[in-house]
Design a protein around this motif. Structure first.
Motif, PDB file in Angstrom:
ATOM      1  N   PHE A  33       0.870  -1.169   0.000  1.00 13.53           N
ATOM      2  CA  PHE A  33       0.000   0.000   0.000  1.00 13.53           C
ATOM      3  C   PHE A  33       0.912   1.224   0.000  1.00 13.53           C
ATOM      4  O   PHE A  33       1.815   1.330   0.828  1.00 13.53           O
ATOM      5  CB  PHE A  33      -0.891   0.018   1.246  1.00 13.53           C
ATOM      6  CG  PHE A  33      -1.880  -1.113   1.298  1.00 13.53           C
ATOM      7  CD1 PHE A  33      -2.977  -1.144   0.445  1.00 13.53           C
ATOM      8  CD2 PHE A  33      -1.729  -2.148   2.205  1.00 13.53           C
ATOM      9  CE1 PHE A  33      -3.898  -2.183   0.489  1.00 13.53           C
ATOM     10  CE2 PHE A  33      -2.648  -3.191   2.265  1.00 13.53           C
ATOM     11  CZ  PHE A  33      -3.733  -3.208   1.402  1.00 13.53           C
ATOM     12  N   TRP A  48      -8.587   3.230  -2.506  1.00  8.38           N
ATOM     13  CA  TRP A  48      -7.489   2.321  -2.811  1.00  8.38           C
ATOM     14  C   TRP A  48      -7.583   1.952  -4.285  1.00  8.38           C
ATOM     15  O   TRP A  48      -8.625   1.503  -4.757  1.00  8.38           O
ATOM     16  CB  TRP A  48      -7.568   1.075  -1.941  1.00  8.38           C
ATOM     17  CG  TRP A  48      -7.205   1.308  -0.518  1.00  8.38           C
ATOM     18  CD1 TRP A  48      -5.966   1.140   0.056  1.00  8.38           C
ATOM     19  CD2 TRP A  48      -8.058   1.746   0.537  1.00  8.38           C
ATOM     20  NE1 TRP A  48      -6.020   1.452   1.395  1.00  8.38           N
ATOM     21  CE2 TRP A  48      -7.291   1.830   1.716  1.00  8.38           C
ATOM     22  CE3 TRP A  48      -9.418   2.088   0.604  1.00  8.38           C
ATOM     23  CZ2 TRP A  48      -7.825   2.226   2.939  1.00  8.38           C
ATOM     24  CZ3 TRP A  48      -9.947   2.489   1.819  1.00  8.38           C
ATOM     25  CH2 TRP A  48      -9.148   2.561   2.977  1.00  8.38           C
ATOM     26  N   HIS A  57      -6.794  -7.642  -4.920  1.00 10.84           N
ATOM     27  CA  HIS A  57      -6.527  -7.291  -3.524  1.00 10.84           C
ATOM     28  C   HIS A  57      -7.844  -6.924  -2.848  1.00 10.84           C
ATOM     29  O   HIS A  57      -8.857  -6.710  -3.507  1.00 10.84           O
ATOM     30  CB  HIS A  57      -5.559  -6.104  -3.425  1.00 10.84           C
ATOM     31  CG  HIS A  57      -4.193  -6.408  -3.925  1.00 10.84           C
ATOM     32  ND1 HIS A  57      -3.310  -7.183  -3.227  1.00 10.84           N
ATOM     33  CD2 HIS A  57      -3.550  -6.031  -5.056  1.00 10.84           C
ATOM     34  CE1 HIS A  57      -2.170  -7.277  -3.902  1.00 10.84           C
ATOM     35  NE2 HIS A  57      -2.301  -6.590  -5.024  1.00 10.84           N
ATOM     36  N   SER A  58      -7.793  -6.809  -1.530  1.00 14.02           N
ATOM     37  CA  SER A  58      -8.919  -6.277  -0.766  1.00 14.02           C
ATOM     38  C   SER A  58      -8.352  -5.428   0.360  1.00 14.02           C
ATOM     39  O   SER A  58      -7.151  -5.403   0.587  1.00 14.02           O
ATOM     40  CB  SER A  58      -9.791  -7.405  -0.201  1.00 14.02           C
ATOM     41  OG  SER A  58      -9.110  -8.086   0.833  1.00 14.02           O
ATOM     42  N   VAL A  59      -9.243  -4.744   1.050  1.00 15.91           N
ATOM     43  CA  VAL A  59      -8.878  -3.952   2.226  1.00 15.91           C
ATOM     44  C   VAL A  59      -9.697  -4.509   3.377  1.00 15.91           C
ATOM     45  O   VAL A  59     -10.928  -4.477   3.343  1.00 15.91           O
ATOM     46  CB  VAL A  59      -9.175  -2.453   2.013  1.00 15.91           C
ATOM     47  CG1 VAL A  59      -8.888  -1.661   3.270  1.00 15.91           C
ATOM     48  CG2 VAL A  59      -8.375  -1.913   0.824  1.00 15.91           C
ATOM     49  N   GLU A  67     -14.357  -6.079   5.394  1.00 15.27           N
ATOM     50  CA  GLU A  67     -13.480  -6.281   4.243  1.00 15.27           C
ATOM     51  C   GLU A  67     -14.187  -5.873   2.961  1.00 15.27           C
ATOM     52  O   GLU A  67     -15.368  -6.180   2.755  1.00 15.27           O
ATOM     53  CB  GLU A  67     -13.057  -7.746   4.145  1.00 15.27           C
ATOM     54  CG  GLU A  67     -12.061  -8.016   3.048  1.00 15.27           C
ATOM     55  CD  GLU A  67     -11.540  -9.445   3.029  1.00 15.27           C
ATOM     56  OE1 GLU A  67     -10.639  -9.726   2.228  1.00 15.27           O
ATOM     57  OE2 GLU A  67     -12.042 -10.286   3.808  1.00 15.27           O
ATOM     58  N   TYR A  89      -5.294  -1.804   8.743  1.00 16.87           N
ATOM     59  CA  TYR A  89      -5.874  -2.714   7.764  1.00 16.87           C
ATOM     60  C   TYR A  89      -4.785  -3.540   7.100  1.00 16.87           C
ATOM     61  O   TYR A  89      -3.593  -3.277   7.238  1.00 16.87           O
ATOM     62  CB  TYR A  89      -6.697  -1.945   6.723  1.00 16.87           C
ATOM     63  CG  TYR A  89      -5.892  -1.011   5.854  1.00 16.87           C
ATOM     64  CD1 TYR A  89      -5.338  -1.453   4.653  1.00 16.87           C
ATOM     65  CD2 TYR A  89      -5.681   0.313   6.212  1.00 16.87           C
ATOM     66  CE1 TYR A  89      -4.601  -0.606   3.851  1.00 16.87           C
ATOM     67  CE2 TYR A  89      -4.949   1.164   5.414  1.00 16.87           C
ATOM     68  CZ  TYR A  89      -4.409   0.703   4.233  1.00 16.87           C
ATOM     69  OH  TYR A  89      -3.669   1.546   3.443  1.00 16.87           O
ATOM     70  N   ARG A  90      -5.236  -4.550   6.390  1.00 15.46           N
ATOM     71  CA  ARG A  90      -4.340  -5.414   5.620  1.00 15.46           C
ATOM     72  C   ARG A  90      -5.090  -5.874   4.380  1.00 15.46           C
ATOM     73  O   ARG A  90      -6.295  -5.671   4.270  1.00 15.46           O
ATOM     74  CB  ARG A  90      -3.883  -6.602   6.465  1.00 15.46           C
ATOM     75  CG  ARG A  90      -5.001  -7.546   6.874  1.00 15.46           C
ATOM     76  CD  ARG A  90      -4.558  -8.625   7.862  1.00 15.46           C
ATOM     77  NE  ARG A  90      -4.200  -8.013   9.137  1.00 15.46           N
ATOM     78  CZ  ARG A  90      -3.010  -8.161   9.722  1.00 15.46           C
ATOM     79  NH1 ARG A  90      -2.091  -8.907   9.177  1.00 15.46           N
ATOM     80  NH2 ARG A  90      -2.753  -7.578  10.858  1.00 15.46           N
ATOM     81  N   CYS A  91      -4.388  -6.517   3.496  1.00 12.47           N
ATOM     82  CA  CYS A  91      -5.012  -7.114   2.323  1.00 12.47           C
ATOM     83  C   CYS A  91      -5.507  -8.498   2.726  1.00 12.47           C
ATOM     84  O   CYS A  91      -4.740  -9.293   3.270  1.00 12.47           O
ATOM     85  CB  CYS A  91      -3.992  -7.210   1.188  1.00 12.47           C
ATOM     86  SG  CYS A  91      -4.622  -8.027  -0.285  1.00 12.47           S
TER      87      CYS A  91
END
Length: 105
Positions: A33, A48, A57-59, A67, A89-91
């Motif tokens: 990111f 994003w 990808h996702s958030v 998510e 956050y993460r993917c």
């Protein structure tokens, strides 16, 4: 700004428009990111944008588990942050990818 003519001259009142919310872009490339940390004000939006060539990808927010749907190259996902706080956050598919949104007044 409001302008009015007074006796042939220009009279300007100092009325200002309300502050508009900002939209900040976080790019996703090289499985990162960019930037990984953003600071915004309440009411602002973070978007994003997936700049990868082949990967979705996702958030996913750590505290709530919320998510996004997966988004593919050249797709984007946005979220408004109405309240102050720290939102890590993460993917979802790549949990080693991490970021944080810091919302302050």
């Amino acid at each position: 700004m409001f302008q009015a003519t007074l006796a042939g001259g220009l009279f300007v009142l100092g009325l200002s428009a309300p502050l508009q919310a900002a939209d900040l872009i976080v790019e996703i490339s090289d499985y990162r990111f960019k930037p990984a940390e953003v600071r915004i004000k309440p009411g602002d939006t973070v978007t994003w944008m997936n700049r990868e060539r082949r990967t979705s990808h996702s958030v996913q927010f750590d505290a709530t588990g919320e998510e996004s749907e997966r988004f593919f190259p050249d797709e984007k996902w946005s979220r408004v942050f109405p309240q102050a706080g720290r939102f890590e956050y993460r993917c979802g598919p790549h949990p080693e990818m991490k970021g944080v949104v810091i919302v302050g007044d």
